[in-house]
Design an enzyme around this catalytic site. Structure first.
Site, mmCIF file in Angstrom:
data_model
loop_
_atom_site.group_PDB
_atom_site.id
_atom_site.type_symbol
_atom_site.label_atom_id
_atom_site.label_comp_id
_atom_site.label_asym_id
_atom_site.label_seq_id
_atom_site.Cartn_x
_atom_site.Cartn_y
_atom_site.Cartn_z
ATOM 1 C CG MET A 10 12.652 3.060 2.980
ATOM 2 S SD MET A 10 10.858 2.969 3.082
ATOM 3 C CE MET A 10 10.421 2.117 1.576
ATOM 4 N N GLY A 48 4.488 0.060 -4.334
ATOM 5 C CA GLY A 48 4.094 -1.099 -3.555
ATOM 6 C C GLY A 48 4.357 -2.367 -4.355
ATOM 7 N N GLY A 49 4.263 -3.498 -3.677
ATOM 8 C CA GLY A 49 4.334 -4.780 -4.369
ATOM 9 C C GLY A 49 5.720 -5.213 -4.822
ATOM 10 C CG ASP A 108 7.339 1.038 4.072
ATOM 11 O OD1 ASP A 108 6.643 0.177 3.485
ATOM 12 O OD2 ASP A 108 7.222 2.264 3.879
ATOM 13 N N GLY A 113 1.647 -3.385 2.727
ATOM 14 C CA GLY A 113 0.702 -2.800 1.792
ATOM 15 C C GLY A 113 -0.023 -3.864 1.003
ATOM 16 C CB SER A 114 0.879 -5.752 -2.053
ATOM 17 O OG SER A 114 2.187 -6.023 -1.651
ATOM 18 N N GLY A 148 7.711 -4.892 1.004
ATOM 19 C CA GLY A 148 7.764 -6.336 0.812
ATOM 20 C C GLY A 148 7.527 -7.148 2.073
ATOM 21 C CG MET A 198 5.185 8.156 -2.997
ATOM 22 S SD MET A 198 5.350 6.730 -4.071
ATOM 23 C CE MET A 198 5.112 5.389 -2.868
ATOM 24 C CG ASP A 236 3.434 4.617 1.440
ATOM 25 O OD1 ASP A 236 4.452 4.790 2.135
ATOM 26 O OD2 ASP A 236 2.807 3.540 1.385
ATOM 27 C CG HIS A 248 2.801 3.331 6.113
ATOM 28 N ND1 HIS A 248 3.853 3.774 6.890
ATOM 29 C CD2 HIS A 248 3.262 3.308 4.841
ATOM 30 C CE1 HIS A 248 4.899 4.005 6.117
ATOM 31 N NE2 HIS A 248 4.573 3.741 4.863
ATOM 32 C CG MET A 307 8.787 7.871 0.332
ATOM 33 S SD MET A 307 7.955 6.394 -0.249
ATOM 34 C CE MET A 307 6.337 6.661 0.482
ATOM 35 N N GLY A 343 8.995 4.040 -3.579
ATOM 36 C CA GLY A 343 8.351 4.505 -4.816
ATOM 37 C C GLY A 343 7.146 3.691 -5.216
HETATM 38 C C1 DX5 Z 1 7.068 2.027 -0.835
HETATM 39 C C2 DX5 Z 1 6.134 2.439 0.285
HETATM 40 C C3 DX5 Z 1 5.611 1.282 1.050
HETATM 41 C C4 DX5 Z 1 4.930 0.258 0.183
HETATM 42 C C5 DX5 Z 1 4.413 -0.875 0.965
HETATM 43 O O1 DX5 Z 1 7.676 3.137 -1.374
HETATM 44 O O2 DX5 Z 1 6.768 3.280 1.192
HETATM 45 O O3 DX5 Z 1 4.815 1.714 2.125
HETATM 46 O O4 DX5 Z 1 3.904 0.825 -0.568
HETATM 47 O O5 DX5 Z 1 3.819 -1.779 0.059
HETATM 48 P P1 DX5 Z 1 4.243 -3.310 0.012
HETATM 49 O O6 DX5 Z 1 3.975 -3.880 1.353
HETATM 50 O O7 DX5 Z 1 3.405 -3.870 -1.054
HETATM 51 O O8 DX5 Z 1 5.731 -3.359 -0.315
HETATM 52 ZN ZN ZN Z 2 5.800 3.619 3.150
#
Ligand code: DX5
Ligand code: ZN
Length: 218
Positions: A133, A140-141, A171, A193-194, A173, A33, A31, A29, A64, A138
Site C-alpha cells: 500500500m 481513494g484520492g 495501490d 483509482g481516481s 495515489g 471495506m 476494494d 481492482h 480491507m 480506506g
Molecule cells: C485505498 C484503496 C485503493 C484506492 C485507489 O484504500 O485500496 O485501491 O481506492 O484509489 P487512488 O488511486 O485514487 O488512490
Molecule cells: Zn485497493
C-alpha cells in the site's frame, strides 16, 4: 506491467457500465471495506457476485476487512481471479493463502505503509502477489507516500533472491505523476483509482499508465 483500475472512484450505482469503460485493464481492482479494519464501508460479496456477469475481465479483490480468514475464500469461490487479504488482519496468513489457492484463485497479501516486508520473507513462495500500500487504506484520492518506495525495492530484492514469480502490486495515489517511481522501484502491477476514473477517457488513461510503467522499467 499490468494496470488494475480500482472502481472505488467509479459511479458505484452503475458498476456494470463503469467496468465496460476500462476494457484495456488487466484486472478490475475491487476494494472491499468493512468499517472495522478501515474507517469506510464499500461493498461485499453479493455485489461482486452480481458484477461478475457484467465483464470478462478478471477480478482482483482487495479485502480491507477484519477476519479475512473467515471471509476471503468465498471471494475466490465467487470467481475472483486474485484475492488479497491484509496481513495485519489475518490470524493465520499461511493457512489462508493456501486456502485461497485451493479455491482456485491467486493468493495475495497486502501490507499497510508502516508494515515491514522482512518478517514475511519466507512467505513469498506462498504468495502469487504481494500488495504494498502506498497510502493508508480506506479512501481513494489520497496522496502517494514516497516513504513506501524503499520497501518496494526491498521486496523486489527479496523476490529476486528467492527466485519467486510473485507479482508486486502497488495501490494508492498511483498516477501519471507517480507510476514511474513505482516501476523503477520494482512494482509490476499498478492499481489506479481516481487517476483512471477522473480521466475523460478512462481506457486511454489505462493505456497511458501502462506505457509509462513500461518505459520506466525498460
Ligand atoms: C485505498 C484503496 C485503493 C484506492 C485507489 O484504500 O485500496 O485501491 O481506492 O484509489 P487512488 O488511486 O485514487 O488512490
Ligand atoms: Zn485497493
Amino acid at each position: 506491467m499490468q494496470i488494475t483500475p480500482s472502481i472505488l472512484n467509479a459511479d458505484l450505482a452503475n458498476l456494470g457500465a463503469e467496468v465496460r469503460r476500462i476494457g484495456s485493464a488487466d484486472m478490475v481492482h475491487i476494494d472491499v471495506m468493512d468499517n472495522h479494519f478501515v474507517p469506510n464501508l464499500t461493498l461485499g460479496l453479493p455485489v461482486v457476485e452480481s458484477l461478475r456477469a457484467h465483464t470478462d475481465l478478471p477480478f482482483d479483490a482487495h479485502l480491507m476487512i477484519a477476519d479475512p480468514d473467515r471471509w476471503a475464500p468465498a471471494y475466490a469461490e465467487a470467481g475472483c481471479a486474485s484475492v488479497t487479504f491484509h496481513v495485519e488482519a489475518a490470524a493465520a496468513p499461511v493457512r489462508l493463502a493456501r486456502e485461497i489457492r485451493k479455491q482456485g484463485a491467486r493468493a495475495s497479501m497486502a501490507l499497510k505503509p508502516a508494515t515491514p516486508i522482512e518478517p514475511y520473507e519466507d512467505m513469498l513462495a506462498e504468495l502469487d502477489m504481494l500488495l504494498i500500500m502506498t497510502v493508508e487504506p480506506g479512501f481513494g484520492g489520497q496522496k502517494f507516500l514516497d516513504m513506501c518506495l524503499p520497501k518496494i525495492r526491498r521486496a523486489r530484492a527479496l523476490m529476486d533472491k528467492h527466485g519467486v514469480e510473485t507479482w508486486l502490486q502497488v495501490d494508492g495515489g498511483v498516477s501519471l505523476e507517480t507510476i514511474e517511481r513505482c516501476a523503477e522501484a520494482g512494482a509490476d502491477v499498478f492499481v489506479a483509482g481516481s487517476a483512471v476514473y477522473s480521466a475523460a477517457d478512462p481506457d486511454a488513461m489505462v493505456k497511458d499508465l501502462r506505457a509509462k510503467a513500461e518505459a520506466a522499467r525498460a
